[in-house]
Design a protein around this motif. Structure first.
Motif, mmCIF file in Angstrom:
data_model
loop_
_atom_site.group_PDB
_atom_site.id
_atom_site.type_symbol
_atom_site.label_atom_id
_atom_site.label_comp_id
_atom_site.label_asym_id
_atom_site.label_seq_id
_atom_site.Cartn_x
_atom_site.Cartn_y
_atom_site.Cartn_z
ATOM 1 N N GLY A 103 -7.645 21.922 10.317
ATOM 2 C CA GLY A 103 -7.107 20.569 10.419
ATOM 3 C C GLY A 103 -7.042 19.785 9.124
ATOM 4 N N TYR A 104 -6.370 20.343 8.113
ATOM 5 C CA TYR A 104 -6.192 19.603 6.860
ATOM 6 C C TYR A 104 -4.830 19.921 6.254
ATOM 7 N N SER A 105 -4.402 19.067 5.339
ATOM 8 C CA SER A 105 -3.126 19.246 4.653
ATOM 9 C C SER A 105 -3.338 20.016 3.363
ATOM 10 N N ALA A 106 -2.338 20.769 2.956
ATOM 11 C CA ALA A 106 -2.406 21.492 1.683
ATOM 12 C C ALA A 106 -2.524 20.494 0.537
ATOM 13 N N ALA A 107 -1.790 19.397 0.651
ATOM 14 C CA ALA A 107 -1.832 18.362 -0.380
ATOM 15 C C ALA A 107 -1.375 17.047 0.229
ATOM 16 N N ILE A 108 -1.746 15.977 -0.439
ATOM 17 C CA ILE A 108 -1.283 14.641 -0.073
ATOM 18 C C ILE A 108 -0.649 14.011 -1.304
ATOM 19 N N MET A 145 0.835 -1.174 0.000
ATOM 20 C CA MET A 145 0.000 0.000 0.000
ATOM 21 C C MET A 145 0.887 1.247 0.000
ATOM 22 N N THR A 146 0.565 2.205 -0.840
ATOM 23 C CA THR A 146 1.319 3.445 -0.938
ATOM 24 C C THR A 146 1.031 4.318 0.272
ATOM 25 N N GLU A 147 2.095 4.841 0.882
ATOM 26 C CA GLU A 147 1.901 5.727 2.020
ATOM 27 C C GLU A 147 1.558 7.126 1.566
ATOM 28 N N ARG A 148 0.778 7.810 2.381
ATOM 29 C CA ARG A 148 0.439 9.201 2.111
ATOM 30 C C ARG A 148 1.484 10.101 2.758
ATOM 31 N N GLN A 149 1.854 11.144 2.042
ATOM 32 C CA GLN A 149 2.798 12.122 2.570
ATOM 33 C C GLN A 149 2.149 13.497 2.487
ATOM 34 N N ALA A 150 2.050 14.189 3.626
ATOM 35 C CA ALA A 150 1.481 15.541 3.646
ATOM 36 C C ALA A 150 2.480 16.520 3.041
ATOM 37 N N ILE A 151 1.976 17.436 2.217
ATOM 38 C CA ILE A 151 2.783 18.462 1.562
ATOM 39 C C ILE A 151 2.224 19.830 1.969
ATOM 40 N N PHE A 152 3.121 20.718 2.360
ATOM 41 C CA PHE A 152 2.751 22.095 2.680
ATOM 42 C C PHE A 152 3.719 23.050 1.995
ATOM 43 N N PRO A 153 3.226 24.204 1.547
ATOM 44 C CA PRO A 153 4.135 25.212 1.003
ATOM 45 C C PRO A 153 4.937 25.839 2.146
ATOM 46 N N PRO A 154 6.078 26.449 1.835
ATOM 47 C CA PRO A 154 6.907 27.048 2.893
ATOM 48 C C PRO A 154 6.165 28.095 3.733
ATOM 49 N N LEU A 208 -0.477 13.780 -6.809
ATOM 50 C CA LEU A 208 -0.601 14.806 -5.786
ATOM 51 C C LEU A 208 -2.053 15.270 -5.767
ATOM 52 N N PHE A 209 -2.696 15.139 -4.622
ATOM 53 C CA PHE A 209 -4.081 15.553 -4.435
ATOM 54 C C PHE A 209 -4.056 16.835 -3.611
ATOM 55 N N VAL A 210 -4.350 17.951 -4.259
ATOM 56 C CA VAL A 210 -4.248 19.255 -3.603
ATOM 57 C C VAL A 210 -5.617 19.678 -3.077
ATOM 58 N N SER A 211 -5.666 20.023 -1.793
ATOM 59 C CA SER A 211 -6.894 20.546 -1.192
ATOM 60 C C SER A 211 -7.291 21.840 -1.874
ATOM 61 N N GLY A 212 -8.552 22.202 -1.735
ATOM 62 C CA GLY A 212 -9.035 23.446 -2.306
ATOM 63 C C GLY A 212 -8.205 24.629 -1.832
ATOM 64 N N ALA A 252 5.842 20.137 -3.865
ATOM 65 C CA ALA A 252 5.865 18.715 -4.238
ATOM 66 C C ALA A 252 6.680 18.473 -5.506
ATOM 67 N N GLY A 253 7.315 19.516 -6.040
ATOM 68 C CA GLY A 253 8.098 19.364 -7.261
ATOM 69 C C GLY A 253 7.276 19.437 -8.528
ATOM 70 N N CYS A 254 6.091 20.018 -8.454
ATOM 71 C CA CYS A 254 5.190 20.105 -9.603
ATOM 72 C C CYS A 254 5.044 21.546 -10.085
ATOM 73 N N THR A 255 4.484 21.679 -11.291
ATOM 74 C CA THR A 255 4.113 22.973 -11.842
ATOM 75 C C THR A 255 2.685 22.857 -12.370
ATOM 76 N N PHE A 256 2.167 23.959 -12.896
ATOM 77 C CA PHE A 256 0.842 23.914 -13.504
ATOM 78 C C PHE A 256 0.799 22.930 -14.682
ATOM 79 N N ASP A 257 1.917 22.698 -15.328
ATOM 80 C CA ASP A 257 1.965 21.757 -16.454
ATOM 81 C C ASP A 257 1.701 20.318 -16.026
ATOM 82 N N ASP A 258 1.810 20.029 -14.742
ATOM 83 C CA ASP A 258 1.602 18.670 -14.244
ATOM 84 C C ASP A 258 0.155 18.388 -13.842
ATOM 85 N N LEU A 259 -0.716 19.400 -13.948
ATOM 86 C CA LEU A 259 -2.114 19.204 -13.565
ATOM 87 C C LEU A 259 -2.833 18.304 -14.561
#
Length: 132
Positions: A20-25, A1-10, A31-35, A67-74
């Motif tokens: 109580g939520y993460s910016a992205a997982i 099973m793939t582990e989830r990693q929380a991502i936050f901007p600096p 990468l699943f980005v919260s609203g 997360a190492g992404c850009t708009f081109d990765d959407l």
């Protein structure tokens, strides 16, 4: 099973802690980005609508970058609007600046009645580039 990693901007805004939520997982190569909203650092909405939309995209870009992404990765975009009929010209102008070349990501726009004081929200799914 793939582990989830929380991502936050600096410079994460206060809404993440307050609600109580993460910016992205990150899960595998997705990468699943919260609203993302036009939130100032303290969590308050930018009052000018166009600037709120621009700030939402800036906050989105910061989360993608963490997360190492850009708009081109959407690959999938969902946006939420409190008054779509009147807001669309502004949103489309900003969208055209951000996504100026094809291929565009798929996009679903949804009219809503409440966004916790905000008027625009954007959530996305991105494919994380190899090596990121």
């Amino acid at each position: 099973m793939t582990e989830r990693q929380a991502i936050f901007p600096p410079d994460k805004h206060a809404l993440y802690e307050a609600h109580g939520y993460s910016a992205a997982i990150r899960s595998g190569d997705l990468l699943f980005v919260s609203g993302q909203v036009g939130s100032r650092t303290d969590g308050t909405p930018e009052p000018d609508f166009e600037q709120q939309v621009r700030l939402a995209f800036t906050n989105l870009e910061a989360t993608l970058s963490a997360a190492g992404c850009t708009f081109d990765d959407l690959v999938d975009v969902t946006s939420f609007h409190t008054d779509p009929e009147n807001q669309f010209p502004t949103i489309m102008a900003v969208k055209q600046e951000v996504f100026s070349k094809q291929p565009y990501p798929n996009w679903t726009a949804i009219g809503v009645t409440w966004l916790s004081g905000f008027d625009f929200e954007i959530k996305v799914i991105a494919r994380i580039p190899a090596g990121a």
